[in-house]
Motif scaffolding. Sequence first.
Motif, PDB file in Angstrom:
ATOM      1  N   PHE A 168      84.205  74.775  95.530  1.00 31.93           N
ATOM      2  CA  PHE A 168      84.937  73.700  96.204  1.00 31.93           C
ATOM      3  C   PHE A 168      83.987  72.868  97.049  1.00 31.93           C
ATOM      4  CE2 PHE A 168      89.200  75.498  95.460  1.00 31.93           C
ATOM      5  CZ  PHE A 168      88.893  76.820  95.206  1.00 31.93           C
ATOM      6  N   PHE A 185      81.154  70.370 103.338  1.00 37.71           N
ATOM      7  CA  PHE A 185      81.050  71.807 103.140  1.00 37.71           C
ATOM      8  C   PHE A 185      81.263  72.165 101.677  1.00 37.71           C
ATOM      9  CE2 PHE A 185      80.666  73.464 107.340  1.00 37.71           C
ATOM     10  CZ  PHE A 185      81.366  72.606 108.174  1.00 37.71           C
ATOM     11  N   ARG A 225      85.131  80.746  96.303  1.00 32.91           N
ATOM     12  CA  ARG A 225      86.209  81.719  96.493  1.00 32.91           C
ATOM     13  C   ARG A 225      85.720  83.090  96.051  1.00 32.91           C
ATOM     14  NH1 ARG A 225      91.713  81.726  92.930  1.00 32.91           N
ATOM     15  NH2 ARG A 225      92.149  83.933  93.166  1.00 32.91           N
ATOM     16  N   LEU A 280      87.726  81.973 101.049  1.00 33.14           N
ATOM     17  CA  LEU A 280      86.610  81.057 100.884  1.00 33.14           C
ATOM     18  C   LEU A 280      85.434  81.454 101.761  1.00 33.14           C
ATOM     19  CD1 LEU A 280      88.325  77.544 100.795  1.00 33.14           C
ATOM     20  CD2 LEU A 280      87.494  78.907  98.884  1.00 33.14           C
ATOM     21  N   PHE A 334      82.021  79.670 103.146  1.00 22.40           N
ATOM     22  CA  PHE A 334      81.510  78.313 103.296  1.00 22.40           C
ATOM     23  C   PHE A 334      79.993  78.299 103.446  1.00 22.40           C
ATOM     24  CE2 PHE A 334      85.247  75.704 103.683  1.00 22.40           C
ATOM     25  CZ  PHE A 334      86.236  76.616 103.985  1.00 22.40           C
ATOM     26  N   GLY A 335      79.409  77.210 102.976  1.00 27.43           N
ATOM     27  CA  GLY A 335      78.019  76.943 103.304  1.00 27.43           C
ATOM     28  C   GLY A 335      77.918  76.475 104.741  1.00 27.43           C
ATOM     29  N   GLN A 336      76.697  76.223 105.153  1.00 24.62           N
ATOM     30  CA  GLN A 336      76.435  75.882 106.543  1.00 24.62           C
ATOM     31  C   GLN A 336      76.896  74.480 106.902  1.00 24.62           C
ATOM     32  OE1 GLN A 336      74.387  76.984 104.129  1.00 24.62           O
ATOM     33  NE2 GLN A 336      72.522  77.845 104.990  1.00 24.62           N
TER      34      GLN A 336
END
Lengths: 113, 117
Positions: free
Chosen positions: B34, B90, B94, B105, B107-109
Amino acid sequence: GAVVSQHPSRVICKSGTSVKIECRSLDFQATTMFWYRQFPKQSLMLMATSNEGSKATYEQGVEKDKFLINHASLTLSTLTVTSAHPEDSSFYICSARFGDGYTFGSGTRLTVV
Amino acid sequence: AQSVAQPEDQVNVAEGNPLTVKCTYSVSGNPYLFWYVQYPNRGLQFLLKYITGDNLVKGSYGFEAEFNKSQTSFHLKKPSALVSDSALYFCAVRVPHGSSNTGKLIFGQGTTLQVKP
């Protein structure tokens, strides 16, 4: 469709008091909702997963007694920050799964003074 | 360990130029990927997702992303940037979560996109 309404958008409270944040799914039923915390210019950290009709699942390191989660219906989950302290000041965001994706609330800026 | 990485804290582009925001992932099995955008003091807005099918995914506001399995990447792109695209982006993946099928989820930074006129 798939709108999540989060309220309030901003709240300022005194240290030692409790604050409740509500998250509602407006046009769908959410058996599971997610609560995140975000520090300035940082990523989202999952705090807990709330499940309708059962106990929430907390991520490691998150204090269950401090961050009370209730998911009493298929459209409402609440996060209560108890005995808030300045270090609890943050941006809190809720989310719910919808179909293959996830929809997010608009967030709550909590400031503890 | 399952993770998402956005190697750039900030990306600067001039308005009208193409933009790329990078994302790589590490998950077991087939990834559900995503991209979200966040404006100041707001929640996350969905841009696009990859579940299966075509590797090139088209999303909201003219954004697209290419799923590259061999490079485990899912870079976000737009042919012509707008000043209004300036925001925090972002990437997320999942992963399984508990016994339910809901997943969660990771998340990236986050990458701040700055588009200058």
